[in-house]
Design a protein around this motif. Structure first.
Motif, PDB file in Angstrom:
ATOM      1  N   ASP A 114       0.817  -1.217   0.000  1.00  0.00           N
ATOM      2  CA  ASP A 114       0.000   0.000   0.000  1.00  0.00           C
ATOM      3  C   ASP A 114       0.846   1.261   0.000  1.00  0.00           C
ATOM      4  O   ASP A 114       0.395   2.322  -0.426  1.00  0.00           O
ATOM      5  N   HIS A 115       2.070   1.144   0.494  1.00  0.00           N
ATOM      6  CA  HIS A 115       2.987   2.283   0.559  1.00  0.00           C
ATOM      7  C   HIS A 115       4.393   1.758   0.287  1.00  0.00           C
ATOM      8  O   HIS A 115       4.696   0.590   0.551  1.00  0.00           O
ATOM      9  N   VAL A 116       5.264   2.622  -0.236  1.00  0.00           N
ATOM     10  CA  VAL A 116       6.615   2.174  -0.576  1.00  0.00           C
ATOM     11  C   VAL A 116       7.328   1.582   0.636  1.00  0.00           C
ATOM     12  O   VAL A 116       8.095   0.611   0.515  1.00  0.00           O
ATOM     13  N   ASP A 117       7.067   2.122   1.836  1.00  0.00           N
ATOM     14  CA  ASP A 117       7.746   1.600   3.029  1.00  0.00           C
ATOM     15  C   ASP A 117       7.267   0.203   3.414  1.00  0.00           C
ATOM     16  O   ASP A 117       7.910  -0.473   4.212  1.00  0.00           O
ATOM     17  N   ALA A 118       6.134  -0.204   2.869  1.00  0.00           N
ATOM     18  CA  ALA A 118       5.602  -1.535   3.174  1.00  0.00           C
ATOM     19  C   ALA A 118       6.096  -2.594   2.191  1.00  0.00           C
ATOM     20  O   ALA A 118       5.722  -3.770   2.303  1.00  0.00           O
ATOM     21  N   THR A 119       6.943  -2.207   1.251  1.00  0.00           N
ATOM     22  CA  THR A 119       7.442  -3.149   0.245  1.00  0.00           C
ATOM     23  C   THR A 119       8.294  -4.239   0.900  1.00  0.00           C
ATOM     24  O   THR A 119       9.174  -3.955   1.716  1.00  0.00           O
ATOM     25  N   ASP A 120       8.033  -5.473   0.536  1.00  0.00           N
ATOM     26  CA  ASP A 120       8.775  -6.610   1.079  1.00  0.00           C
ATOM     27  C   ASP A 120      10.057  -6.806   0.265  1.00  0.00           C
ATOM     28  O   ASP A 120      10.144  -7.673  -0.605  1.00  0.00           O
ATOM     29  N   TRP A 121      11.066  -5.978   0.569  1.00  0.00           N
ATOM     30  CA  TRP A 121      12.309  -6.031  -0.205  1.00  0.00           C
ATOM     31  C   TRP A 121      13.071  -7.348  -0.044  1.00  0.00           C
ATOM     32  O   TRP A 121      13.674  -7.827  -1.019  1.00  0.00           O
ATOM     33  N   PRO A 122      13.103  -7.985   1.117  1.00  0.00           N
ATOM     34  CA  PRO A 122      13.774  -9.293   1.190  1.00  0.00           C
ATOM     35  C   PRO A 122      13.165 -10.310   0.218  1.00  0.00           C
ATOM     36  O   PRO A 122      13.899 -11.102  -0.393  1.00  0.00           O
ATOM     37  N   GLN A 123      11.842 -10.307   0.091  1.00  0.00           N
ATOM     38  CA  GLN A 123      11.218 -11.233  -0.849  1.00  0.00           C
ATOM     39  C   GLN A 123      11.590 -10.866  -2.284  1.00  0.00           C
ATOM     40  O   GLN A 123      11.875 -11.750  -3.109  1.00  0.00           O
ATOM     41  N   ILE A 124      11.609  -9.569  -2.594  1.00  0.00           N
ATOM     42  CA  ILE A 124      11.997  -9.143  -3.941  1.00  0.00           C
ATOM     43  C   ILE A 124      13.435  -9.537  -4.235  1.00  0.00           C
ATOM     44  O   ILE A 124      13.759 -10.017  -5.331  1.00  0.00           O
ATOM     45  N   LEU A 125      14.318  -9.357  -3.263  1.00  0.00           N
ATOM     46  CA  LEU A 125      15.716  -9.741  -3.456  1.00  0.00           C
ATOM     47  C   LEU A 125      15.836 -11.240  -3.717  1.00  0.00           C
ATOM     48  O   LEU A 125      16.569 -11.666  -4.623  1.00  0.00           O
ATOM     49  N   ALA A 126      15.125 -12.049  -2.959  1.00  0.00           N
ATOM     50  CA  ALA A 126      15.174 -13.500  -3.162  1.00  0.00           C
ATOM     51  C   ALA A 126      14.691 -13.869  -4.568  1.00  0.00           C
ATOM     52  O   ALA A 126      15.278 -14.752  -5.228  1.00  0.00           O
ATOM     53  N   LEU A 127      13.660 -13.201  -5.040  1.00  0.00           N
ATOM     54  CA  LEU A 127      13.141 -13.478  -6.382  1.00  0.00           C
ATOM     55  C   LEU A 127      14.147 -13.054  -7.450  1.00  0.00           C
ATOM     56  O   LEU A 127      14.340 -13.756  -8.448  1.00  0.00           O
ATOM     57  N   TYR A 128      14.806 -11.902  -7.255  1.00  0.00           N
ATOM     58  CA  TYR A 128      15.813 -11.470  -8.226  1.00  0.00           C
ATOM     59  C   TYR A 128      17.019 -12.408  -8.236  1.00  0.00           C
ATOM     60  O   TYR A 128      17.618 -12.663  -9.291  1.00  0.00           O
ATOM     61  N   GLU A 129      17.387 -12.914  -7.079  1.00  0.00           N
ATOM     62  CA  GLU A 129      18.505 -13.859  -7.036  1.00  0.00           C
ATOM     63  C   GLU A 129      18.181 -15.123  -7.810  1.00  0.00           C
ATOM     64  O   GLU A 129      19.024 -15.659  -8.536  1.00  0.00           O
ATOM     65  N   LEU A 130      16.943 -15.601  -7.685  1.00  0.00           N
ATOM     66  CA  LEU A 130      16.526 -16.771  -8.444  1.00  0.00           C
ATOM     67  C   LEU A 130      16.450 -16.442  -9.929  1.00  0.00           C
ATOM     68  O   LEU A 130      16.883 -17.241 -10.783  1.00  0.00           O
ATOM     69  N   LEU A 131      15.935 -15.266 -10.261  1.00  0.00           N
ATOM     70  CA  LEU A 131      15.839 -14.860 -11.661  1.00  0.00           C
ATOM     71  C   LEU A 131      17.219 -14.770 -12.297  1.00  0.00           C
ATOM     72  O   LEU A 131      17.423 -15.189 -13.442  1.00  0.00           O
ATOM     73  N   GLU A 132      18.182 -14.257 -11.549  1.00  0.00           N
ATOM     74  CA  GLU A 132      19.530 -14.127 -12.085  1.00  0.00           C
ATOM     75  C   GLU A 132      20.173 -15.496 -12.317  1.00  0.00           C
ATOM     76  O   GLU A 132      21.011 -15.651 -13.208  1.00  0.00           O
ATOM     77  N   GLN A 133      19.776 -16.478 -11.548  1.00  0.00           N
ATOM     78  CA  GLN A 133      20.307 -17.829 -11.736  1.00  0.00           C
ATOM     79  C   GLN A 133      19.779 -18.474 -13.011  1.00  0.00           C
ATOM     80  O   GLN A 133      20.525 -19.111 -13.750  1.00  0.00           O
ATOM     81  N   ILE A 134      18.477 -18.311 -13.276  1.00  0.00           N
ATOM     82  CA  ILE A 134      17.892 -19.024 -14.420  1.00  0.00           C
ATOM     83  C   ILE A 134      17.918 -18.195 -15.700  1.00  0.00           C
ATOM     84  O   ILE A 134      17.824 -18.752 -16.795  1.00  0.00           O
ATOM     85  N   ALA A 135      18.061 -16.866 -15.590  1.00  0.00           N
ATOM     86  CA  ALA A 135      18.085 -16.013 -16.784  1.00  0.00           C
ATOM     87  C   ALA A 135      19.040 -14.854 -16.549  1.00  0.00           C
ATOM     88  O   ALA A 135      18.611 -13.700 -16.421  1.00  0.00           O
ATOM     89  N   PRO A 136      20.354 -15.136 -16.450  1.00  0.00           N
ATOM     90  CA  PRO A 136      21.321 -14.066 -16.189  1.00  0.00           C
ATOM     91  C   PRO A 136      21.272 -12.991 -17.262  1.00  0.00           C
ATOM     92  O   PRO A 136      21.187 -13.290 -18.454  1.00  0.00           O
ATOM     93  N   ASN A 137      21.319 -11.743 -16.814  1.00  0.00           N
ATOM     94  CA  ASN A 137      21.118 -10.617 -17.710  1.00  0.00           C
ATOM     95  C   ASN A 137      21.608  -9.378 -16.973  1.00  0.00           C
ATOM     96  O   ASN A 137      21.311  -9.208 -15.786  1.00  0.00           O
ATOM     97  N   PRO A 138      22.370  -8.482 -17.618  1.00  0.00           N
ATOM     98  CA  PRO A 138      22.868  -7.291 -16.922  1.00  0.00           C
ATOM     99  C   PRO A 138      21.768  -6.436 -16.308  1.00  0.00           C
ATOM    100  O   PRO A 138      21.949  -5.863 -15.232  1.00  0.00           O
ATOM    101  N   MET A 139      20.603  -6.344 -16.970  1.00  0.00           N
ATOM    102  CA  MET A 139      19.521  -5.530 -16.423  1.00  0.00           C
ATOM    103  C   MET A 139      18.920  -6.194 -15.182  1.00  0.00           C
ATOM    104  O   MET A 139      18.521  -5.507 -14.238  1.00  0.00           O
TER     105      MET A 139
END
Length: 415
Positions: A304-329
């Motif tokens: 609902d607000h930027v401060d409520a963003t679950d950044w640890p979950q986002i980081l975990a998802l990006y780490e998995l994404l980088e493993q299966i589809a490495p890409n500079p962006m």
């Protein structure tokens, strides 16, 4: 020409091209004829008004342009023979397109698969589809690929000649051929959507008609392949991202970053549809990059607000994404998530690893990210310099204004 007419032409272009290719089977000549018809519409419609049936008008004009091409190109007699066998020239000129059967049939999806023909390289498939189905200019496609416009023009021309030489008719491939073209099709749709959501160049930040067309085609693809997780993931990603469009620009059309957006303006209907789609898709089987990106978008949209963003979950998802589809962006986005979880200094340390990538080292988003992290650290002079460097490198006017403003905004804070 006003925006409504421009959007209509962009929407109708692939439909008109699909109609001509289905009838005459000469892809390169049909694409040239459609471009001439679109130019004629851009010149005539503002003065004369929209025709009663814009699509039929374009089909008729493009068909006549095609006949003119055949007549004027004596060295291409074989093309004339093929067109003559498909439909007599007298029939083309004797009645309007809206009286012909099948004029209202939408061949956009079949055209999409044709442009992703296996005889083409992946870059050529994407470039040709962005041109023929997405309606992007050669300059916009070149910017997306970070290559000179002349290089992209040659690539598109060679792709059209390859399609012509293949003799492939305009029709949906059989089920066995879906898989070999599907990755390219999804990538094309992804790029078309992104170009519409953040336009590469020009005065406007977004091109809604382009993103809308990408969503429309992806919905069609999802109906065709309802059990494919990546098709569903891409559609969910588009819906969850496009839901933020109303809050992305201010009253003057200036860019509003995600952290500063009024989330009350987000389209909750699209968010609910996207979350429902990805929630049903993720548990079904192997997870792919579009599903992961949709999951990341869902985490952002659920806050609902930027401060409520679950950044640890986002980081975990990006780490998995980088493993299966490495890409500079992807790495750049992971850097931001790392900074939000572990602090901007840690993020800056990781950002340095991207400077060795020859494309990313010149990309404005790398400099903009550096500016943001430096600003969070309180290093305002360095942050302002990074924002100015980013502004010089982007060709998007709204992004340039935003980055220049961010640099200027830091000046009072240094005193």
């Amino acid at each position: 020409m006003d925006r409504r007419a421009e959007d209509l032409l962009r929407e109708l272009a692939p439909q008109v091209l699909g109609t001509l290719v289905r009838r005459y089977g000469v892809f390169d000549a049909c694409e040239d004829a459609v471009q001439e018809a679109l130019l004629a519409a851009a010149l005539q419609w503002p003065a004369e008004g929209l025709p009663d049936n814009p699509r039929s008008w374009l089909v008729t004009v493009a068909s006549r342009k095609l006949v003119d091409q055949v007549r004027s190109e004596q060295a291409r007699r074989r093309r004339e023979d093929r067109i003559a066998l498909a439909t007599p020239q007298a029939e083309l000129l004797s009645h309007a397109a809206d009286a012909e059967p099948g004029t209202d049939r939408d061949d956009s999806l079949a055209l999409l698969f044709l442009c992703c023909h296996p005889a083409l390289s992946e870059p050529s498939r994407i470039a040709l589809t962005l041109r023929a189905v997405g309606g992007l200019t050669t300059a916009q496609i070149a910017a997306a690929f970070m290559v000179p416009e002349t290089t992209m023009a040659q690539r598109i021309s060679r792709a059209k000649q390859t399609i012509k030489a293949s003799g492939t008719p305009l029709r949906m491939p059989k089920a066995a051929a879906h898989a070999e073209r599907l990755d390219a099709v999804l990538h094309v749709l992804y790029l078309i959507f992104n170009e519409g959501y953040t336009t590469t160049d020009g005065a406007d930040l977004t091109t809604p008609a382009l993103s809308g067309e990408a969503i429309r085609l992806t919905r069609l693809l999802h109906r065709l392949l309802p059990d494919d997780g990546e098709v569903a993931g891409l559609l969910a990603l588009m819906l969850l991202t496009d839901a933020r469009r109303p809050a992305r620009t201010g009253p003057g059309g200036d860019l509003v970053p995600l952290a500063e957006q009024d989330r009350g303006q987000w389209d909750r209907r699209l968010i609910a549809e996207g979350i429902d789609l990805i929630s049903r898709t993720l548990p079904r089987g192997q997870v792919g990059p579009y599903q992961l990106q949709a999951a990341i978008a869902a985490v952002h949209d659920e806050a609902d607000h930027v401060d409520a963003t679950d950044w640890p979950q986002i980081l975990a998802l990006y780490e998995l994404l980088e493993q299966i589809a490495p890409n500079p962006m992807v790495t750049l986005n992971r850097v931001v998530a790392v900074a939000m979880v572990y602090g901007p200094a840690t993020g800056l340390g990781l950002l340095a690893t991207l400077e060795s990538d020859k494309h990313m080292a010149r990309h404005h988003r790398l400099f903009a990210t550096r500016g943001h992290l430096l600003e969070l650290l309180g290093e305002l002079d360095a942050a302002a310099d990074a924002y100015r460097d980013a502004a010089r490198r982007t060709i998007s006017a709204p992004e340039r204004r935003h980055l220049t403003f961010r640099a200027a905004r830091l000046a009072p804070k240094r005193n």
